[in-house]
Design a protein around this motif. Structure first.
Motif, PDB file in Angstrom:
ATOM      1  N   GLY A 140       0.804  -1.208   0.000  1.00 32.74           N
ATOM      2  CA  GLY A 140       0.000   0.000   0.000  1.00 32.74           C
ATOM      3  C   GLY A 140       0.839   1.259   0.000  1.00 32.74           C
ATOM      4  N   LEU A 141       1.949   1.231   0.734  1.00 31.41           N
ATOM      5  CA  LEU A 141       2.836   2.387   0.757  1.00 31.41           C
ATOM      6  C   LEU A 141       3.410   2.636  -0.633  1.00 31.41           C
ATOM      7  N   VAL A 145      -1.035   4.859  -0.935  1.00 32.56           N
ATOM      8  CA  VAL A 145      -2.305   5.001  -0.232  1.00 32.56           C
ATOM      9  C   VAL A 145      -2.326   6.199   0.703  1.00 32.56           C
ATOM     10  N   VAL A 146      -1.220   6.514   1.359  1.00 33.05           N
ATOM     11  CA  VAL A 146      -1.220   7.647   2.290  1.00 33.05           C
ATOM     12  C   VAL A 146      -1.441   8.950   1.528  1.00 33.05           C
ATOM     13  N   ASP A 147      -0.748   9.112   0.405  1.00 30.24           N
ATOM     14  CA  ASP A 147      -0.948  10.314  -0.406  1.00 30.24           C
ATOM     15  C   ASP A 147      -2.365  10.387  -0.959  1.00 30.24           C
ATOM     16  N   VAL A 150      -4.553  11.740   1.822  1.00 33.61           N
ATOM     17  CA  VAL A 150      -4.289  13.179   1.980  1.00 33.61           C
ATOM     18  C   VAL A 150      -4.953  13.957   0.850  1.00 33.61           C
ATOM     19  N   ASP A 151      -4.783  13.503  -0.384  1.00 31.71           N
ATOM     20  CA  ASP A 151      -5.366  14.214  -1.525  1.00 31.71           C
ATOM     21  C   ASP A 151      -6.885  14.248  -1.447  1.00 31.71           C
ATOM     22  N   ARG A 152      -7.491  13.144  -1.005  1.00 27.06           N
ATOM     23  CA  ARG A 152      -8.954  13.124  -0.890  1.00 27.06           C
ATOM     24  C   ARG A 152      -9.426  14.098   0.192  1.00 27.06           C
ATOM     25  N   LEU A 153      -8.675  14.210   1.287  1.00 28.32           N
ATOM     26  CA  LEU A 153      -9.022  15.176   2.327  1.00 28.32           C
ATOM     27  C   LEU A 153      -8.916  16.600   1.802  1.00 28.32           C
ATOM     28  N   LEU A 154      -7.904  16.861   0.989  1.00 30.01           N
ATOM     29  CA  LEU A 154      -7.742  18.207   0.429  1.00 30.01           C
ATOM     30  C   LEU A 154      -8.907  18.570  -0.484  1.00 30.01           C
ATOM     31  N   THR A 155      -9.427  17.597  -1.226  1.00 31.02           N
ATOM     32  CA  THR A 155     -10.575  17.880  -2.085  1.00 31.02           C
ATOM     33  C   THR A 155     -11.839  18.150  -1.278  1.00 31.02           C
ATOM     34  N   PRO A 207       6.874   2.646   9.089  1.00 34.93           N
ATOM     35  CA  PRO A 207       6.357   3.800   9.824  1.00 34.93           C
ATOM     36  C   PRO A 207       7.247   5.030   9.669  1.00 34.93           C
ATOM     37  N   GLY A 208       8.571   4.831   9.659  1.00 34.99           N
ATOM     38  CA  GLY A 208       9.462   5.960   9.456  1.00 34.99           C
ATOM     39  C   GLY A 208       9.256   6.604   8.105  1.00 34.99           C
ATOM     40  N   ALA A 209       9.034   5.782   7.071  1.00 36.19           N
ATOM     41  CA  ALA A 209       8.799   6.311   5.737  1.00 36.19           C
ATOM     42  C   ALA A 209       7.494   7.101   5.664  1.00 36.19           C
ATOM     43  N   VAL A 210       6.448   6.607   6.333  1.00 34.47           N
ATOM     44  CA  VAL A 210       5.168   7.321   6.343  1.00 34.47           C
ATOM     45  C   VAL A 210       5.327   8.684   7.008  1.00 34.47           C
ATOM     46  N   VAL A 211       6.007   8.728   8.142  1.00 34.35           N
ATOM     47  CA  VAL A 211       6.225  10.001   8.828  1.00 34.35           C
ATOM     48  C   VAL A 211       6.975  10.975   7.926  1.00 34.35           C
ATOM     49  N   THR A 212       8.050  10.499   7.312  1.00 27.96           N
ATOM     50  CA  THR A 212       8.866  11.363   6.470  1.00 27.96           C
ATOM     51  C   THR A 212       8.069  11.926   5.303  1.00 27.96           C
ATOM     52  N   ARG A 213       7.250  11.103   4.683  1.00 29.89           N
ATOM     53  CA  ARG A 213       6.484  11.568   3.524  1.00 29.89           C
ATOM     54  C   ARG A 213       5.385  12.549   3.929  1.00 29.89           C
ATOM     55  N   LEU A 214       4.752  12.312   5.071  1.00 33.11           N
ATOM     56  CA  LEU A 214       3.731  13.253   5.534  1.00 33.11           C
ATOM     57  C   LEU A 214       4.349  14.609   5.879  1.00 33.11           C
ATOM     58  N   VAL A 215       5.454  14.587   6.589  1.00 35.15           N
ATOM     59  CA  VAL A 215       6.124  15.835   6.954  1.00 35.15           C
ATOM     60  C   VAL A 215       6.563  16.591   5.702  1.00 35.15           C
ATOM     61  N   ALA A 216       7.033  15.864   4.694  1.00 34.50           N
ATOM     62  CA  ALA A 216       7.457  16.497   3.446  1.00 34.50           C
ATOM     63  C   ALA A 216       6.299  17.200   2.747  1.00 34.50           C
TER      64      ALA A 216
END
Length: 257
Positions: A140-141, A145-147, A150-155, A207-216
């Motif tokens: 999923g990563l 899926v995380v992006d 996020v994109d759906r929330l922005l819409t 989990p580290g990758a998810v955090v890094t991508r969200l912060v970015a």
């Protein structure tokens, strides 16, 4: 933002005013061994009546029914609204549909994600009044899926500067051993996931990758830094498989109160 225990077996995280969010542990439910005790999945071999009782307990803790999807390690996102709130408030279905992300702007309807090593991600914009969850396993990563969540929330009116995210307990990069070819394939898409285990073997730090991508992306992010593989208070599919056992599933859940 440190998690605090509220309700037996639930770790609360702060995602803003009017939002209830947290991650369950394996404690506080009614299932016997080997699921002991708050198994929230209907796909582990546990008795369906016990699973529903555990979900009812979760609903009591967060103050609303919680909808779950059938997760397939993809990047599809479902949006839930008043119809689904009515469904989950009555005789609840077992699934809201097939997806690895859920989004809602409906007050009083929780959205949840089931995990036992994969990464549970909770997101909320308390001002726009919209929340979402993502189930971020390895596939999923890579699929994004995380992006997608996020994109759906922005819409739906969220803004990255207002979004808050919580990344829950998952298998850590020191424990998630994979073949070197798999690490190469994953990190070709998600380089932040590169890891070496405590044994010196190829690993992945999801989990580290998810955090890094969200912060970015500019999303304020907190992490509940607990490894499912080593923490006996949490379900772990990898740990159970190594022992020749089955195990339950914990959840991340977020609700607009």
């Amino acid at each position: 933002m440190l998690p605090e225990d509220f309700g037996a077996g639930l770790l609360r995280v702060d995602l803003g005013a009017g939002v209830v969010a947290g991650f369950t542990t394996r404690h506080g439910g009614v299932s016997p061994a080997p699921w002991s005790s708050l198994d929230l999945s209907d796909g582990t071999g546990d008795d369906s009546a016990r699973v529903q009782r555990n979900r009812d307990l979760l609903a009591d803790w967060v103050g609303s029914p919680v909808a779950f999807a059938t997760q397939v390690h993809g990047a599809d996102v479902l949006e839930l609204g008043p119809h689904e709130r009515a469904e989950w408030s009555g005789a609840p279905p077992t699934s809201a549909g097939t997806a690895d992300g859920l989004v809602t702007a409906e007050p009083g309807l929780g959205v949840g994600v089931l995990v036992a090593d994969c990464v549970p991600v909770l997101l909320a914009d308390a001002t726009a009044r919209v929340v979402g969850v993502a189930h971020a396993g390895r596939r999923g990563l890579v699929a994004g899926v995380v992006d997608e969540v996020v994109d759906r929330l922005l819409t739906r009116g969220a803004e990255t500067g207002r979004l808050r995210a919580a990344v829950g307990p998952a298998v850590c990069g020191r424990c998630y051993e994979v073949p070197e070819q798999m690490r190469d394939e994953v990190t070709a898409v998600v380089p932040e996931a590169w890891s070496t285990t405590s044994a010196g073997t190829p690993g992945l730090d999801l989990p580290g990758a998810v955090v890094t991508r969200l912060v970015a992306r500019g999303v304020a992010t907190t992490r509940v830094d607990r490894c499912t593989m080593t923490d006996p208070d949490l379900f772990s599919h990898r740990r159970a498989t190594a022992a020749g056992e089955v195990t339950g599933r914990q959840a991340g859940v977020v609700v607009l109160s």
